[in-house]
Enzyme design. Sequence first.
Site, PDB file in Angstrom:
ATOM      1  N   GLU A 130       0.814  -1.223   0.000  1.00 16.22           N
ATOM      2  CA  GLU A 130       0.000   0.000   0.000  1.00 16.22           C
ATOM      3  C   GLU A 130       0.845   1.269   0.000  1.00 16.22           C
ATOM      4  OE1 GLU A 130      -2.643   0.476   3.364  1.00 16.22           O
ATOM      5  OE2 GLU A 130      -3.715   2.116   2.419  1.00 16.22           O
ATOM      6  N   LYS A 158      -2.343  -1.983  -3.304  1.00 13.32           N
ATOM      7  CA  LYS A 158      -3.411  -1.144  -2.726  1.00 13.32           C
ATOM      8  C   LYS A 158      -3.025   0.324  -2.872  1.00 13.32           C
ATOM      9  CE  LYS A 158      -6.031  -0.301   1.515  1.00 13.32           C
ATOM     10  NZ  LYS A 158      -6.749  -0.943   2.618  1.00 13.32           N
TER      11      LYS A 158
HETATM   12  P1  13P Z   1      -9.227   4.339   3.971  1.00 14.20           P
HETATM   13  O1  13P Z   1     -10.102   3.590   3.010  1.00 14.20           O
HETATM   14  O2  13P Z   1      -9.985   4.939   5.104  1.00 14.20           O
HETATM   15  O3  13P Z   1      -8.303   5.282   3.296  1.00 14.20           O
HETATM   16  O4  13P Z   1      -8.293   3.256   4.655  1.00 14.20           O
HETATM   17  C1  13P Z   1      -7.711   2.280   3.894  1.00 14.20           C
HETATM   18  C2  13P Z   1      -6.530   1.763   4.588  1.00 14.20           C
HETATM   19  O5  13P Z   1      -6.403   0.589   4.765  1.00 14.20           O
HETATM   20  C3  13P Z   1      -5.507   2.709   5.044  1.00 14.20           C
HETATM   21  O6  13P Z   1      -4.343   2.029   5.379  1.00 14.20           O
END
Ligand code: 13P
Length: 359
Positions: free
Chosen positions: A194, A236
């Site tokens: 991510e 992600k």
């Molecule tokens: P949000 O969808 O609230 O941005 O959170 C996703 C997430 O996993 C952040 O690390």
Amino acid sequence: MLTHQHPALHIAVTGTVMNTKELINTVNALLAGSKGLLAMDESTPTCNKRFEEVGIPQTIEYRRAYRELIVTTPGLGDCISGAILFDETIHQATKDGVLFIDLLKQAGIIPGIKVDEGTTDLSGSPGEKITEGLDGLPTRLTEYYALGARFAKWRAVISIGPHIPTSECIEANMHELAVYAAMCQEAGLVPIVEPEVLMDGPHDLKKCYDVTEKVLHVLFENLDKQNVNLKALILKPNMVLPGLNCPRQASVATVAEATVTCLLNSVPAEVPGIVFLSGGQSPEMATAHLNAMHVKFEDKLPWVLTFSFARAIQAPALETWKGKDENVPAAQQKLHQRACLNNAARRGEYTPNMENNMA
Ligand code: 13P
């Protein structure tokens, strides 16, 4: 082919093959049908912040009760393939003593775990962050696997500002993400990788596009250096959006087009799936953007494109719950509704009037 190799090497090679098969099975299950992931892995400070915003007491018991509300939501497994937990939550149980992780598995939801330990200031680079948590990570991954987790998440944050992000910040964070991903695959856990380009600031959509594209290029260079198997990971990313304070906001179609174009230019086709974070978009906008990507690009996408939202799935439920037992069924209904609407978006079948019809 292995006949001339040392027996120990033979075992190692066989082990790796087994591992890859299991990782790919997990990836396929996470990306199946029109489902997506539910991020319920807010760290204690983040969860407390969300509670404070809606007037819920910030205690471990309220956090447990809230996570119980989520994992006992009727029908959640019909829309959600995997749930990302936080360390506190993975050890918790319902008030009747059933472990959350067991409830998720019974519902057909694969448990995952956030393994980064949050961010700290990047030294020498004001306004920039580096994620912590690589020390001792292989041991923690082995423990989480034994508890039943089959995938993990690590979040790197990149801020946009007058002189940032710097190349050093991008390189340091993407290097860590790649090292984490390699460790996960070694431990039998699918890495969710991510790299989040934050929405904060007045920058425009073009700036977000350029930064996101650069970040993703550096990420895939680093994943290659660490010999990470791209078929056994899930990306992600953020969507490509104007900053929250940008005076020129973009249409749903523009965001969808910019996001998919950016990903097509930077994410290899071998990557099986991309699951978006919501990043501070409203639930309705996050769903509309995902939907528009499918409507416009369905036959051009080499990867599965779905959601891994936290706020954009949970916010209506949290506001409805308010920490009160009597609101649990209504809050669960909101959670289920948002998950279903995102399923519809993944099929390109969402329309804004479904918001009212389903309510
Ligand atoms: P949000 O969808 O609230 O941005 O959170 C996703 C997430 O996993 C952040 O690390």
